[in-house]
Scaffold this motif. Structure first.
Motif, mmCIF file in Angstrom:
data_model
loop_
_atom_site.group_PDB
_atom_site.id
_atom_site.type_symbol
_atom_site.label_atom_id
_atom_site.label_comp_id
_atom_site.label_asym_id
_atom_site.label_seq_id
_atom_site.Cartn_x
_atom_site.Cartn_y
_atom_site.Cartn_z
ATOM 1 N N PHE A 161 -0.754 -2.762 1.473
ATOM 2 C CA PHE A 161 -1.601 -2.994 0.315
ATOM 3 C C PHE A 161 -1.408 -4.424 -0.177
ATOM 4 O O PHE A 161 -0.307 -4.969 -0.121
ATOM 5 N N LYS A 162 -2.496 -4.996 -0.678
ATOM 6 C CA LYS A 162 -2.434 -6.354 -1.202
ATOM 7 C C LYS A 162 -1.495 -6.412 -2.409
ATOM 8 O O LYS A 162 -1.580 -5.576 -3.313
ATOM 9 N N ASP A 163 -0.618 -7.390 -2.427
ATOM 10 C CA ASP A 163 0.333 -7.637 -3.511
ATOM 11 C C ASP A 163 1.364 -6.510 -3.686
ATOM 12 O O ASP A 163 2.069 -6.465 -4.681
ATOM 13 N N ILE A 164 1.407 -5.580 -2.721
ATOM 14 C CA ILE A 164 2.377 -4.492 -2.822
ATOM 15 C C ILE A 164 3.250 -4.498 -1.581
ATOM 16 O O ILE A 164 2.756 -4.354 -0.470
ATOM 17 N N GLN A 165 4.517 -4.672 -1.798
ATOM 18 C CA GLN A 165 5.458 -4.677 -0.686
ATOM 19 C C GLN A 165 5.894 -3.238 -0.387
ATOM 20 O O GLN A 165 6.453 -2.552 -1.236
ATOM 21 N N THR A 166 5.582 -2.783 0.803
ATOM 22 C CA THR A 166 5.966 -1.416 1.160
ATOM 23 C C THR A 166 7.396 -1.391 1.642
ATOM 24 O O THR A 166 8.025 -2.418 1.861
ATOM 25 N N ASN A 167 7.883 -0.178 1.821
ATOM 26 C CA ASN A 167 9.283 0.003 2.216
ATOM 27 C C ASN A 167 9.354 0.869 3.469
ATOM 28 O O ASN A 167 10.104 1.819 3.547
ATOM 29 N N SER A 168 8.521 0.516 4.453
ATOM 30 C CA SER A 168 8.421 1.348 5.645
ATOM 31 C C SER A 168 9.725 1.391 6.427
ATOM 32 O O SER A 168 10.010 2.379 7.099
ATOM 33 N N HIS A 169 10.525 0.332 6.334
ATOM 34 C CA HIS A 169 11.781 0.367 7.067
ATOM 35 C C HIS A 169 12.711 1.442 6.511
ATOM 36 O O HIS A 169 13.532 2.000 7.218
ATOM 37 N N LEU A 258 0.684 0.089 -10.812
ATOM 38 C CA LEU A 258 0.237 -1.054 -10.017
ATOM 39 C C LEU A 258 0.680 -2.373 -10.640
ATOM 40 O O LEU A 258 1.088 -3.305 -9.930
ATOM 41 N N LYS A 259 0.618 -2.434 -11.950
ATOM 42 C CA LYS A 259 1.046 -3.642 -12.650
ATOM 43 C C LYS A 259 2.549 -3.856 -12.503
ATOM 44 O O LYS A 259 3.023 -4.969 -12.269
ATOM 45 N N LYS A 260 3.310 -2.781 -12.619
ATOM 46 C CA LYS A 260 4.762 -2.879 -12.504
ATOM 47 C C LYS A 260 5.204 -3.179 -11.077
ATOM 48 O O LYS A 260 6.247 -3.791 -10.846
ATOM 49 N N LEU A 261 4.405 -2.718 -10.082
ATOM 50 C CA LEU A 261 4.772 -2.917 -8.679
ATOM 51 C C LEU A 261 4.889 -4.394 -8.315
ATOM 52 O O LEU A 261 5.651 -4.758 -7.424
ATOM 53 N N LYS A 262 4.105 -5.232 -8.978
ATOM 54 C CA LYS A 262 4.141 -6.659 -8.676
ATOM 55 C C LYS A 262 5.471 -7.293 -9.063
ATOM 56 O O LYS A 262 5.841 -8.340 -8.540
ATOM 57 N N ARG A 263 6.179 -6.638 -10.016
ATOM 58 C CA ARG A 263 7.455 -7.172 -10.475
ATOM 59 C C ARG A 263 8.653 -6.371 -9.970
ATOM 60 O O ARG A 263 9.744 -6.897 -9.826
ATOM 61 N N ASP A 264 8.423 -5.065 -9.714
ATOM 62 C CA ASP A 264 9.530 -4.187 -9.326
ATOM 63 C C ASP A 264 9.081 -3.291 -8.173
ATOM 64 O O ASP A 264 8.363 -2.316 -8.369
ATOM 65 N N GLN A 265 9.506 -3.653 -6.946
ATOM 66 C CA GLN A 265 9.086 -2.900 -5.760
ATOM 67 C C GLN A 265 9.783 -1.541 -5.638
ATOM 68 O O GLN A 265 9.387 -0.719 -4.811
ATOM 69 N N ASN A 268 7.748 1.857 -5.741
ATOM 70 C CA ASN A 268 6.761 2.251 -4.731
ATOM 71 C C ASN A 268 6.932 3.698 -4.264
ATOM 72 O O ASN A 268 5.988 4.306 -3.769
ATOM 73 N N LYS A 269 8.132 4.253 -4.404
ATOM 74 C CA LYS A 269 8.309 5.664 -4.040
ATOM 75 C C LYS A 269 7.374 6.553 -4.858
ATOM 76 O O LYS A 269 6.776 7.491 -4.331
ATOM 77 N N LEU A 270 7.275 6.249 -6.147
ATOM 78 C CA LEU A 270 6.390 7.019 -7.013
ATOM 79 C C LEU A 270 4.929 6.715 -6.714
ATOM 80 O O LEU A 270 4.100 7.627 -6.655
ATOM 81 N N PHE A 271 4.612 5.449 -6.483
ATOM 82 C CA PHE A 271 3.222 5.050 -6.244
ATOM 83 C C PHE A 271 2.635 5.753 -5.025
ATOM 84 O O PHE A 271 1.499 6.229 -5.046
ATOM 85 N N PHE A 272 3.412 5.869 -3.966
ATOM 86 C CA PHE A 272 2.886 6.446 -2.728
ATOM 87 C C PHE A 272 2.773 7.971 -2.782
ATOM 88 O O PHE A 272 2.269 8.583 -1.849
ATOM 89 N N LEU A 273 3.209 8.579 -3.880
ATOM 90 C CA LEU A 273 2.971 10.007 -4.073
ATOM 91 C C LEU A 273 1.512 10.289 -4.458
ATOM 92 O O LEU A 273 1.093 11.452 -4.451
ATOM 93 N N TYR A 274 0.772 9.229 -4.817
ATOM 94 C CA TYR A 274 -0.656 9.436 -5.086
ATOM 95 C C TYR A 274 -1.379 9.942 -3.841
ATOM 96 O O TYR A 274 -2.374 10.668 -3.955
ATOM 97 N N GLY A 275 -0.888 9.556 -2.671
ATOM 98 C CA GLY A 275 -1.521 10.016 -1.424
ATOM 99 C C GLY A 275 -1.525 11.524 -1.313
ATOM 100 O O GLY A 275 -2.590 12.163 -1.293
ATOM 101 N N PRO A 276 -0.328 12.166 -1.251
ATOM 102 C CA PRO A 276 -0.315 13.630 -1.174
ATOM 103 C C PRO A 276 -0.931 14.313 -2.384
ATOM 104 O O PRO A 276 -1.512 15.391 -2.249
ATOM 105 N N LEU A 277 -0.829 13.690 -3.577
ATOM 106 C CA LEU A 277 -1.402 14.292 -4.778
ATOM 107 C C LEU A 277 -2.907 14.490 -4.635
ATOM 108 O O LEU A 277 -3.429 15.607 -4.816
#
Length: 506
Positions: A161-169, A258-265, A268-277
């Protein structure tokens, strides 16, 4: 004791007596555990089947805290999420059914999986494997929900995602082979039982046969309810109010996260729960466009569990603003808003937790006298006489339990149980609106089974429609009908014997 629980008690007794579970029982683990408890302790089975779901319900709270703490960044967010799950989002708590018990365990399973994802530790992997092996034997529906939540969580985490650093590792620690094993094992387990045929038929109706849709049934129910003076919106608020508020808060949280993600990666654990939700909400909608084998709202519990994490985040976010605000009025308003939400959600949950006229539902419980009446009927019924039962048929599941306790052989038990289960429904107004006697309506000799709940259903729960169903005067006509004989009455379970007109004429 209520309907489903009686059947599960029968399964427990048969396991205890035979040493194995029946080949149709695709969720045996809960029953096996109860049998082990019975062997170890001297607790009565009836009492035990009430204590077990109570213990599971209590344990759900710390399990939810562990799950929330593994996803959310703040301990206080996890605490608020745990408080949110105590607003009775889990349905009927004292309910001895494998599906319900496995639902209460779901936060624990999610916690272990998250730990396995985020840490390279062989201990967590061993625990994960044990739970993934056992969980499908608890119940398959929650297992498929786990697969949906975890797999989509990982999938959305790998999307850039743009401006969002994922944690796939961080997710690579959960080997794809482990998830595949869980899916294959779940499918292998359920496909070993007869219920798999029902699943295949349901899948067929889902994708190919659109003649019957739950949505059409729902539309008819809404139309009928409104035509009788019921407010569908008020009913929705009463029954689904807490869940709707939780989903709304999850949506409101999106721009904040989304706003907080730009400052605190770390968030992202919580953000990516939107998918299954949203996928789970989509699956519920799809099921309403078909006639799938189980109610779509069964999946709403898993939506509610995910949403409580967003609720915890949101309440903590409001309190943070209040603490940092120089405006005392704003600070007090935000704190008051948080308290109001938790209190209103709790009261909505309490009022809708158990059946009552408030939610337009009658009690599911089977009373002691209904059990006595059912027991009498099983001992004295004549097999060549038809059965007609009321809206609430206490003999249905309870008969299976009573016959199992008596040690009746399987063929006789199934025959008696099926006779009662598929008994004829009672005609509206008992047919007195069209005939002067029941003997004119019933062509064969028939037992008429009526419980006290039948008598109260349209006076206490649905008084608005008793004129088109059954009224007190209809029950009075039974007492004066010469073709209807009283066979057994104890005040809560009544058995009548109807002699058809053809037999009376001889």
């Amino acid at each position: 004791m209520y309907g489903d629980a009686a059947s599960h008690l029968s399964n427990i007794i048969r396991i205890q007596v035979n040493g194995y579970f029946d080949n149709y029982l695709f969720y045996p683990i809960a029953h096996i555990y109860i049998v082990e408890l019975l062997e170890i302790t001297s607790i009565n089975l009836i009492l035990l089947h009430k204590l077990v779901p109570l213990i599971f319900g209590i344990l759900q709270v710390p399990f939810m805290y562990l799950f929330a703490k593994s996803v959310l960044n703040s301990k206080y967010q996890a605490i608020f999420a745990t408080i949110a799950v105590t607003t009775f989002v889990s349905g009927w708590y004292i309910s001895f059914t494998p599906n319900h018990l496995s639902n209460l365990l779901l936060p624990l399973i999610c916690f272990v999986l998250v730990k396995n994802i985020s840490k390279k530790d062989v201990n967590w992997e061993i625990i994960t494997i044990i739970l993934l092996v056992l969980y499908p034997t608890f119940h398959v529906v929650p297992s498929l929900a786990i697969v949906t939540i975890i797999s989509l969580w990982i999938f959305f985490n790998k999307i850039k995602f743009k401006d969002i650093q994922t944690n796939s590792h961080g997710f690579s620690n959960l080997k794809s082979s482990l998830l595949i094993f869980f899916v294959v094992w779940s499918l292998f387990w359920i496909s070993s039982f007869e219920v798999w045929d029902n699943v295949i038929r349901s899948m067929y109706t889902l994708f190919l046969d659109h003649n019957t849709m739950r949505l059409n049934i729902l539309e008819d129910q809404i139309y009928n309810a409104q035509s009788k003076g019921y407010s569908v919106m008020i009913y929705f608020i009463k029954v689904m109010g807490t869940t709707f508020i939780d989903i709304s808060i999850a949506v409101i949280c999106a721009p904040i996260i989304l706003k907080k993600l730009k400052r605190d990666q770390r968030i992202n654990k919580l953000f990516f729960l939107y998918g299954p939700l949203f996928v789970l909400l989509g699956i519920i909608s799809i099921f309403y466009l078909s006639d799938f084998g189980f109610g779509p709202l069964r999946l709403l519990y898993y939506v509610a569990i995910i949403c409580t994490l967003f609720v915890g985040f949101f309440i903590h976010y409001l309190i943070e603003i209040a603490q940092n605000s120089d405006n005392k009025y704003l600070a007090k308003s935000l704190v008051l808003l948080s308290i109001l939400f938790l209190v209103s959600s709790t009261f909505l949950g309490i009022f809708s937790l158990y059946p009552s006229p408030y939610t337009l539902t009658s009690s599911y419980q089977t009373t002691k006298f209904e059990i006595y009446g059912t027991d009498w009927f099983l001992n004295h019924e004549s097999h060549d006489v038809d059965i007609s039962s009321g809206h609430y048929n206490p003999s249905n599941r309870v008969s299976e339990y009573l016959l199992t306790v008596k040690g009746v052989d399987i063929q006789t038990r199934i025959k008696k149980y099926q006779r009662i289960r598929y008994s004829k429904p009672i005609q509206l107004h008992f047919g007195y609106d069209l005939n002067s006697s029941m003997s004119d309506y019933y062509e064969e000799r028939t037992y008429l089974l009526i419980s006290k709940k039948d008598r109260l259903l349209y006076t206490d729960v649905y008084p608005e429609i008793q004129d088109i169903r059954w009224t007190e005067s209809d029950y009075e006509k039974i007492e004066n009908d010469t073709a209807v004989n009283k066979v057994y009455l104890n005040g809560e379970f009544d058995t009548y014997y109807i002699t058809p007109h053809s037999d009376r004429s001889h």
